[in-house]
Scaffold this active site. Structure first.
Site, PDB file in Angstrom:
ATOM      1  N   TYR A  44       0.842  -1.186   0.000  1.00  0.00           N
ATOM      2  CA  TYR A  44       0.000   0.000   0.000  1.00  0.00           C
ATOM      3  C   TYR A  44       0.880   1.239   0.000  1.00  0.00           C
ATOM      4  CZ  TYR A  44      -3.928  -3.046   0.830  1.00  0.00           C
ATOM      5  OH  TYR A  44      -4.885  -4.014   0.697  1.00  0.00           O
ATOM      6  N   GLU A  81       9.876  18.863  16.248  1.00  0.00           N
ATOM      7  CA  GLU A  81      10.432  19.534  15.066  1.00  0.00           C
ATOM      8  C   GLU A  81      10.913  20.946  15.388  1.00  0.00           C
ATOM      9  OE1 GLU A  81      11.300  18.566  12.104  1.00  0.00           O
ATOM     10  OE2 GLU A  81      10.523  16.533  12.263  1.00  0.00           O
ATOM     11  N   GLU A 131      14.700  22.028  14.735  1.00  0.00           N
ATOM     12  CA  GLU A 131      14.990  23.024  13.704  1.00  0.00           C
ATOM     13  C   GLU A 131      15.375  24.392  14.262  1.00  0.00           C
ATOM     14  OE1 GLU A 131      11.950  23.303  10.730  1.00  0.00           O
ATOM     15  OE2 GLU A 131      11.995  21.155  10.311  1.00  0.00           O
ATOM     16  N   ASP A 145      -2.283  15.759  -6.122  1.00  0.00           N
ATOM     17  CA  ASP A 145      -0.984  15.642  -6.788  1.00  0.00           C
ATOM     18  C   ASP A 145       0.162  15.279  -5.851  1.00  0.00           C
ATOM     19  OD1 ASP A 145      -2.263  16.426  -9.127  1.00  0.00           O
ATOM     20  OD2 ASP A 145      -1.821  18.546  -8.794  1.00  0.00           O
ATOM     21  N   GLU A 167      18.778  29.584   8.384  1.00  0.00           N
ATOM     22  CA  GLU A 167      18.478  30.778   9.178  1.00  0.00           C
ATOM     23  C   GLU A 167      17.103  30.605   9.790  1.00  0.00           C
ATOM     24  OE1 GLU A 167      18.953  34.652   7.215  1.00  0.00           O
ATOM     25  OE2 GLU A 167      20.004  33.610   5.590  1.00  0.00           O
TER      26      GLU A 167
END
Length: 141
Positions: A12, A63, A67, A85, A110
């Site tokens: 799948y 995250e 980051e 899409d 940055e």
């Protein structure tokens, strides 16, 4: 969609889920200049894939730490985005700053706060739509 290799074996092609965080300070939002593809060198909101068995809120909080080096709290979901899409589903969260010093780390070139009405070139077509819808929701809350 399902990919059939042979009748005894099926795979799948599941979507990938990405957490996106919006952190506001004085009518400015935190953006990162991406140090990885897609969108290398362009600005976007901090984001990343949600790992299997990871709570969505924990993923976006992780995250932001990875980051930007800061601890945040995912407060409320701003929106869910997808299109035919792409295999990506975006879950966008409004964030609350808890602690830390904002700085670029491994995946970012940055980091900085930008006025919502004067944003730099953004990495993804959906970024402006996400920011606009988040702004509308902030007025309601």
């Amino acid at each position: 969609y399902k990919l059939i290799i042979n009748m005894d074996q099926q795979k799948y092609l599941d979507p990938k889920v990405v957490g996106v965080g919006i952190l506001e300070k004085e009518n400015k939002i935190l953006l990162v200049k991406r140090g990885i593809e897609p969108g290398y060198g362009l600005w976007s909101m901090p984001s990343g894939y949600i790992n299997r068995f990871e709570k969505v809120e924990d993923a976006i909080e992780r995250e932001l730490f990875e980051e930007c080096g800061i601890i945040v709290k995912a407060e409320w979901i701003s929106g869910v985005y997808s299109n035919a899409d792409s295999p990506i589903i975006l879950l966008v969260w409004n964030l609350k700053f808890i602690s830390g010093e904002i700085k670029p780390l491994d995946e970012t070139l940055e980091v900085g706060f930008f006025d919502i009405k004067n944003l730099p070139d953004l990495a993804f077509d959906h970024d402006l739509e996400i920011i606009s819808e988040w702004t509308d929701q902030k007025k309601i809350r």
